[in-house]
Write a protein that holds these residues in place. Sequence first.
Motif, PDB file in Angstrom:
ATOM      1  N   GLU A  21     -16.215  13.854  -2.924  1.00 26.90           N
ATOM      2  CA  GLU A  21     -16.622  12.639  -3.625  1.00 26.90           C
ATOM      3  C   GLU A  21     -15.503  12.148  -4.531  1.00 26.90           C
ATOM      4  OE1 GLU A  21     -20.220  13.753  -5.689  1.00 26.90           O
ATOM      5  OE2 GLU A  21     -19.114  14.618  -7.354  1.00 26.90           O
ATOM      6  N   PRO A  22     -15.368  10.825  -4.619  1.00 24.33           N
ATOM      7  CA  PRO A  22     -14.360  10.281  -5.529  1.00 24.33           C
ATOM      8  C   PRO A  22     -14.745  10.579  -6.975  1.00 24.33           C
ATOM      9  CG  PRO A  22     -15.675   8.509  -4.553  1.00 24.33           C
ATOM     10  CD  PRO A  22     -16.133   9.791  -3.941  1.00 24.33           C
ATOM     11  N   VAL A  23     -13.738  10.726  -7.823  1.00 19.96           N
ATOM     12  CA  VAL A  23     -13.965  11.055  -9.231  1.00 19.96           C
ATOM     13  C   VAL A  23     -13.504   9.883 -10.083  1.00 19.96           C
ATOM     14  CG1 VAL A  23     -13.394  12.625 -11.107  1.00 19.96           C
ATOM     15  CG2 VAL A  23     -13.596  13.501  -8.786  1.00 19.96           C
ATOM     16  N   GLY A  24     -14.435   9.201 -10.709  1.00 27.05           N
ATOM     17  CA  GLY A  24     -14.097   8.141 -11.653  1.00 27.05           C
ATOM     18  C   GLY A  24     -13.192   7.070 -11.058  1.00 27.05           C
ATOM     19  N   LYS A  25     -12.495   6.392 -11.947  1.00 28.19           N
ATOM     20  CA  LYS A  25     -11.548   5.358 -11.538  1.00 28.19           C
ATOM     21  C   LYS A  25     -10.152   5.951 -11.519  1.00 28.19           C
ATOM     22  CE  LYS A  25     -11.609   1.137 -12.547  1.00 28.19           C
ATOM     23  NZ  LYS A  25     -11.575  -0.202 -13.069  1.00 28.19           N
ATOM     24  N   PRO A  26      -9.417   5.724 -10.447  1.00 25.73           N
ATOM     25  CA  PRO A  26      -8.034   6.220 -10.387  1.00 25.73           C
ATOM     26  C   PRO A  26      -7.123   5.366 -11.282  1.00 25.73           C
ATOM     27  CG  PRO A  26      -8.587   5.050  -8.368  1.00 25.73           C
ATOM     28  CD  PRO A  26      -9.826   5.068  -9.212  1.00 25.73           C
ATOM     29  N   LEU A  27      -7.004   5.756 -12.549  1.00 22.42           N
ATOM     30  CA  LEU A  27      -6.298   4.935 -13.535  1.00 22.42           C
ATOM     31  C   LEU A  27      -4.843   4.667 -13.163  1.00 22.42           C
ATOM     32  CD1 LEU A  27      -7.767   6.473 -16.820  1.00 22.42           C
ATOM     33  CD2 LEU A  27      -8.455   4.387 -15.616  1.00 22.42           C
ATOM     34  N   GLU A  28      -4.137   5.686 -12.681  1.00 19.78           N
ATOM     35  CA  GLU A  28      -2.731   5.490 -12.314  1.00 19.78           C
ATOM     36  C   GLU A  28      -2.618   4.481 -11.169  1.00 19.78           C
ATOM     37  OE1 GLU A  28       1.474   5.980 -12.348  1.00 19.78           O
ATOM     38  OE2 GLU A  28      -0.113   6.209 -13.821  1.00 19.78           O
ATOM     39  N   LEU A  29      -3.505   4.596 -10.209  1.00 22.60           N
ATOM     40  CA  LEU A  29      -3.498   3.666  -9.081  1.00 22.60           C
ATOM     41  C   LEU A  29      -3.828   2.253  -9.551  1.00 22.60           C
ATOM     42  CD1 LEU A  29      -3.019   3.615  -6.084  1.00 22.60           C
ATOM     43  CD2 LEU A  29      -5.412   4.192  -5.726  1.00 22.60           C
ATOM     44  N   LEU A  35       1.291   9.827  -3.972  1.00 20.01           N
ATOM     45  CA  LEU A  35       0.415  10.015  -2.817  1.00 20.01           C
ATOM     46  C   LEU A  35       1.111   9.533  -1.554  1.00 20.01           C
ATOM     47  CD1 LEU A  35      -2.922   8.533  -4.248  1.00 20.01           C
ATOM     48  CD2 LEU A  35      -2.329  10.956  -4.024  1.00 20.01           C
ATOM     49  N   GLY A  36       0.598   9.976  -0.417  1.00 22.86           N
ATOM     50  CA  GLY A  36       1.029   9.431   0.856  1.00 22.86           C
ATOM     51  C   GLY A  36       0.155   8.245   1.218  1.00 22.86           C
ATOM     52  N   ALA A  37       0.607   7.446   2.160  1.00 21.91           N
ATOM     53  CA  ALA A  37      -0.163   6.267   2.563  1.00 21.91           C
ATOM     54  C   ALA A  37      -1.532   6.666   3.116  1.00 21.91           C
ATOM     55  CB  ALA A  37       0.618   5.460   3.598  1.00 21.91           C
ATOM     56  N   THR A  38      -1.596   7.762   3.871  1.00 25.06           N
ATOM     57  CA  THR A  38      -2.883   8.218   4.405  1.00 25.06           C
ATOM     58  C   THR A  38      -3.790   8.701   3.283  1.00 25.06           C
ATOM     59  OG1 THR A  38      -1.802   8.813   6.475  1.00 25.06           O
ATOM     60  CG2 THR A  38      -3.981   9.740   6.098  1.00 25.06           C
ATOM     61  N   ASP A  39      -3.201   9.310   2.244  1.00 31.43           N
ATOM     62  CA  ASP A  39      -3.990   9.739   1.081  1.00 31.43           C
ATOM     63  C   ASP A  39      -4.667   8.526   0.445  1.00 31.43           C
ATOM     64  OD1 ASP A  39      -2.632  12.062   1.704  1.00 31.43           O
ATOM     65  OD2 ASP A  39      -1.606  12.233  -0.220  1.00 31.43           O
ATOM     66  N   LEU A  40      -3.894   7.471   0.256  1.00 30.93           N
ATOM     67  CA  LEU A  40      -4.429   6.253  -0.353  1.00 30.93           C
ATOM     68  C   LEU A  40      -5.513   5.640   0.531  1.00 30.93           C
ATOM     69  CD1 LEU A  40      -4.330   4.159  -2.620  1.00 30.93           C
ATOM     70  CD2 LEU A  40      -2.497   3.004  -1.361  1.00 30.93           C
ATOM     71  N   GLY A  46       0.814  -1.210   0.000  1.00 26.93           N
ATOM     72  CA  GLY A  46       0.000   0.000   0.000  1.00 26.93           C
ATOM     73  C   GLY A  46       0.848   1.260   0.000  1.00 26.93           C
ATOM     74  N   HIS A  47       1.880   1.274   0.834  1.00 22.32           N
ATOM     75  CA  HIS A  47       2.789   2.424   0.885  1.00 22.32           C
ATOM     76  C   HIS A  47       3.520   2.600  -0.445  1.00 22.32           C
ATOM     77  CE1 HIS A  47       2.664   3.646   5.173  1.00 22.32           C
ATOM     78  NE2 HIS A  47       2.290   2.397   5.354  1.00 22.32           N
ATOM     79  N   ALA A  48       4.019   1.501  -1.009  1.00 20.55           N
ATOM     80  CA  ALA A  48       4.753   1.569  -2.275  1.00 20.55           C
ATOM     81  C   ALA A  48       3.826   2.016  -3.412  1.00 20.55           C
ATOM     82  CB  ALA A  48       5.383   0.210  -2.593  1.00 20.55           C
ATOM     83  N   SER A  49       2.592   1.531  -3.414  1.00 21.13           N
ATOM     84  CA  SER A  49       1.624   1.927  -4.444  1.00 21.13           C
ATOM     85  C   SER A  49       1.304   3.406  -4.346  1.00 21.13           C
ATOM     86  CB  SER A  49       0.333   1.111  -4.308  1.00 21.13           C
ATOM     87  OG  SER A  49       0.596  -0.262  -4.506  1.00 21.13           O
ATOM     88  N   ALA A  50       1.098   3.870  -3.132  1.00 20.88           N
ATOM     89  CA  ALA A  50       0.805   5.291  -2.921  1.00 20.88           C
ATOM     90  C   ALA A  50       1.973   6.144  -3.419  1.00 20.88           C
ATOM     91  CB  ALA A  50       0.538   5.561  -1.438  1.00 20.88           C
ATOM     92  N   ARG A  51       3.188   5.786  -3.035  1.00 24.85           N
ATOM     93  CA  ARG A  51       4.382   6.536  -3.461  1.00 24.85           C
ATOM     94  C   ARG A  51       4.509   6.556  -4.974  1.00 24.85           C
ATOM     95  NH1 ARG A  51       7.012   4.268   0.630  1.00 24.85           N
ATOM     96  NH2 ARG A  51       7.914   2.667  -0.670  1.00 24.85           N
ATOM     97  N   ALA A  52       4.229   5.424  -5.615  1.00 18.61           N
ATOM     98  CA  ALA A  52       4.347   5.327  -7.071  1.00 18.61           C
ATOM     99  C   ALA A  52       3.357   6.249  -7.774  1.00 18.61           C
ATOM    100  CB  ALA A  52       4.139   3.876  -7.527  1.00 18.61           C
TER     101      ALA A  52
END
Length: 149
Positions: A90-98, A29-34, A20-26
């Motif tokens: 509100e979330p917007v669409g699908k987070p494609l990069e994530l 984002l921060g881990a809390t953001d994710l 989760g942390h590595a995905s957020a960084r990539a």
Amino acid sequence: MRSDASQVYRRYLSAVMLHGHASARACGLGATDLYALNILQLSGAMTPGELAERTGLTTGPTTRLIDRLEQAGYVRRVPDAGDRRKIIVEPVGKPLELDRVMTPARQKIGEILGGCTPEQLDALFDYFTRAAQAYQEAAEQLRDDTAGH
């Protein structure tokens, strides 16, 4: 029960958190953001105050978190239809990069699950459901306990 059950489980949790942390960084984002984005995607739109409560953050850090997610294109602030003075996040669409970043792990987990019997999957998902509730209740209890001190 296995003698190494605690170690196996803790190793699993650590690997999930590390990913989760590595995905957020990539994704910048921060881990809390994710974590907050996940809350919004699972629970739907909510006020900044509700998001603060769910993440355990105070108002200032929550505002900065929403700013980062909005700037990255993951969420938007909209006026509350029932009370125009309130803002809803509100979330917007699908987070494609994530999704791109998480696809390799999701594929590997899919392969693991594909090798399970229906009974194993039922037991696994029953565990996930009940364990999620147990962790949620424990987190709320910790929050209540620390708020009293």
